[in-house]
Design an enzyme around this catalytic site. Structure first.
Site, PDB file in Angstrom:
ATOM      1  N   SER A  83      18.411 -43.731  67.109  1.00 44.72           N
ATOM      2  CA  SER A  83      17.611 -45.192  66.413  1.00 44.72           C
ATOM      3  C   SER A  83      18.126 -46.123  66.657  1.00 44.72           C
ATOM      4  O   SER A  83      19.408 -46.641  66.663  1.00 44.72           O
ATOM      5  CB  SER A  83      17.483 -44.588  64.545  1.00 44.72           C
ATOM      6  N   HIS A 123      11.828 -51.410  67.971  1.00 40.68           N
ATOM      7  CA  HIS A 123      12.357 -50.401  67.446  1.00 40.68           C
ATOM      8  C   HIS A 123      11.944 -49.086  68.233  1.00 40.68           C
ATOM      9  O   HIS A 123      10.981 -48.888  68.548  1.00 40.68           O
ATOM     10  CB  HIS A 123      11.733 -50.341  65.828  1.00 40.68           C
ATOM     11  N   ASN A 154      13.021 -44.411  68.008  1.00 40.27           N
ATOM     12  CA  ASN A 154      13.642 -43.677  67.305  1.00 40.27           C
ATOM     13  C   ASN A 154      13.178 -42.290  67.862  1.00 40.27           C
ATOM     14  O   ASN A 154      11.833 -42.215  67.894  1.00 40.27           O
ATOM     15  CB  ASN A 154      13.323 -43.577  65.872  1.00 40.27           C
ATOM     16  N   TYR A 155      13.879 -41.338  68.275  1.00 38.55           N
ATOM     17  CA  TYR A 155      13.631 -39.956  68.741  1.00 38.55           C
ATOM     18  C   TYR A 155      14.596 -39.107  68.322  1.00 38.55           C
ATOM     19  O   TYR A 155      15.823 -39.172  68.131  1.00 38.55           O
ATOM     20  CB  TYR A 155      13.686 -39.987  70.318  1.00 38.55           C
ATOM     21  N   GLY A 209      25.706 -37.438  51.500  1.00 40.41           N
ATOM     22  CA  GLY A 209      26.741 -38.008  52.255  1.00 40.41           C
ATOM     23  C   GLY A 209      26.095 -38.994  53.311  1.00 40.41           C
ATOM     24  O   GLY A 209      26.758 -39.294  54.340  1.00 40.41           O
ATOM     25  N   ALA A 210      24.842 -39.582  52.882  1.00 38.78           N
ATOM     26  CA  ALA A 210      24.195 -40.634  53.699  1.00 38.78           C
ATOM     27  C   ALA A 210      25.107 -41.753  53.902  1.00 38.78           C
ATOM     28  O   ALA A 210      25.995 -42.146  53.001  1.00 38.78           O
ATOM     29  CB  ALA A 210      22.909 -40.921  52.819  1.00 38.78           C
ATOM     30  N   TYR A 225      24.963 -45.460  54.442  1.00 37.68           N
ATOM     31  CA  TYR A 225      24.202 -46.423  54.096  1.00 37.68           C
ATOM     32  C   TYR A 225      24.302 -47.688  55.029  1.00 37.68           C
ATOM     33  O   TYR A 225      23.045 -48.331  55.343  1.00 37.68           O
ATOM     34  CB  TYR A 225      24.117 -47.203  52.515  1.00 37.68           C
ATOM     35  N   GLU A 226      25.376 -47.954  55.709  1.00 38.83           N
ATOM     36  CA  GLU A 226      25.438 -48.945  56.489  1.00 38.83           C
ATOM     37  C   GLU A 226      24.514 -48.781  58.006  1.00 38.83           C
ATOM     38  O   GLU A 226      23.892 -49.856  58.138  1.00 38.83           O
ATOM     39  CB  GLU A 226      26.900 -49.206  56.878  1.00 38.83           C
ATOM     40  N   SER A 227      24.547 -47.507  58.049  1.00 39.00           N
ATOM     41  CA  SER A 227      23.741 -47.025  59.413  1.00 39.00           C
ATOM     42  C   SER A 227      22.405 -47.065  59.105  1.00 39.00           C
ATOM     43  O   SER A 227      21.438 -47.421  59.876  1.00 39.00           O
ATOM     44  CB  SER A 227      24.499 -45.669  60.011  1.00 39.00           C
TER      45      SER A 227
END
Length: 335
Positions: free
Chosen positions: A113, A127, A129-130, A279-280, A282-284
């Site tokens: 992404s 943008h 995303n795949y 476990g996300a 958030y910064e990414s």
């Protein structure tokens, strides 16, 4: 750029597995995109951060910000596995996936992404995303691909839009001539800000739940789409990155970035999925947000102005392939 997320011994032992193919592909594309953007920036490089999640897998986040050409560019990959929580399962069921209800289900997801926010208002934001998903439910494995590439200009340049869409159509046509018209409309409908009555940009392609005609063909299509990003976008950067611009144009760029933020935080399904996932990181997940944005109460551009011209296109999506466009056209304020 970085080592693979999966242990090298495991990757070498399952070279024909789709999980491995997808991980190697997104790592290659990430490296190529970052190197191409660094070449345009000249002198600034990406911060590369490899991260892991205790639930399984991890990712590589590459961010470059504060440059002369790119205010903020993020190119992320993630290869994660674990248990998909019930709210995320419900989100998938809502779009037709035949998954067990009310249960946490084993899953695997791999994807790339990227969002690139330029300094110059004459250069659009892009943008892409795949991604590839597997979910275990009732003893069976369901898999599918999704993704897309879309363009968000701040000032309408018809030549840019035609080049961008033509590149995507040529990629789609190599696989199925129905893909581009279907996925172009899907993109226009998806990147919509209902409370504003506007699309986020001039679109591109968007698709999800792709599982036909077969897994290998879907993978080849997604790979070609990811490889079409640089030829669709880098010429636009090179064309406009040194163009002069005014304070008025910069202010308009910041206002439009506010709309970008509104869509990503309120409507974007990928953002919601990421925040639902245990476990996300958030910064990414929030990497897609611009470094600077602005909201101005009850702002309306002057009727007939370049800003108003852009809004008309955002309110009424257009066809760009097959439309004559000058070699160079940028609608701008005259001060």
């Amino acid at each position: 750029m970085a080592l693979p997320i999966t242990d090298l011994d495991q990757l070498s032992g399952r070279s024909e597995d789709m999980k491995t193919k997808m991980e190697l592909m997104i790592m290659r594309v990430q490296s190529e995109v970052c190197k191409a953007l660094e070449k345009e920036e000249e002198g600034k490089t990406f911060l590369v951060e490899r991260w892991a999640r205790k639930e399984g897998g991890g990712g590589v986040t590459c961010v470059m910000q504060g440059g002369r050409v790119f205010e903020k560019a993020g190119v992320n990959i993630s290869v994660v596995s674990g248990m998909l929580p019930a709210p995320a399962v419900a989100q998938m069921r809502a779009r037709g996936k035949n998954l067990e209800q009310g249960k946490n289900l084993p899953f695997f997801a791999a994807g790339i992404s990227a969002v690139i926010h330029p300094v110059n208002p004459m250069v659009p934001t892009i943008h892409f995303n795949y991604r590839y998903f597997e979910v275990e439910s009732a003893g069976t494995t369901q898999w599918w691909f999704g993704g897309g590439t879309d363009l968000t200009p701040y000032y309408l340049n018809k030549a840019d839009a035609v080049h961008f869409h033509t590149t995507l159509k040529e990629t789609c046509d190599k696989h199925d001539k129905t893909y581009y018209p279907r996925f172009k409309k899907w993109c226009d409908d998806y990147f919509n800000i209902p409370h504003r009555g506007e699309r986020r940009g001039v679109g591109g392609i968007f698709f999800d739940d792709l599982d036909t005609p077969d897994q290998e063909e879907c993978f080849k299509f997604v790979t070609d789409c990811a490889d079409s990003v640089l030829p669709s976008y880098v010429p636009l950067v090179q064309r406009h990155k040194t163009a002069s611009y005014t304070k008025v144009e910069r202010e308009w760029q910041l206002l439009r970035r506010g709309r970008y933020v509104e869509f990503n935080l309120i409507y974007d399904r990928g953002t919601k999925f990421g925040l639902y996932t245990p476990g996300a990181r958030y910064e990414s997940i929030l990497m897609s947000l611009p470094l600077y944005a602005k909201w101005e109460y009850m702002h309306h551009p002057v009727k007939g102005s370049p800003e108003d011209t852009l809004l008309e296109v955002l309110r009424n999506p257009q066809e760009w392939v097959g439309v004559p466009a000058p070699a160079e056209e940028t609608i701008r304020n005259e001060l």
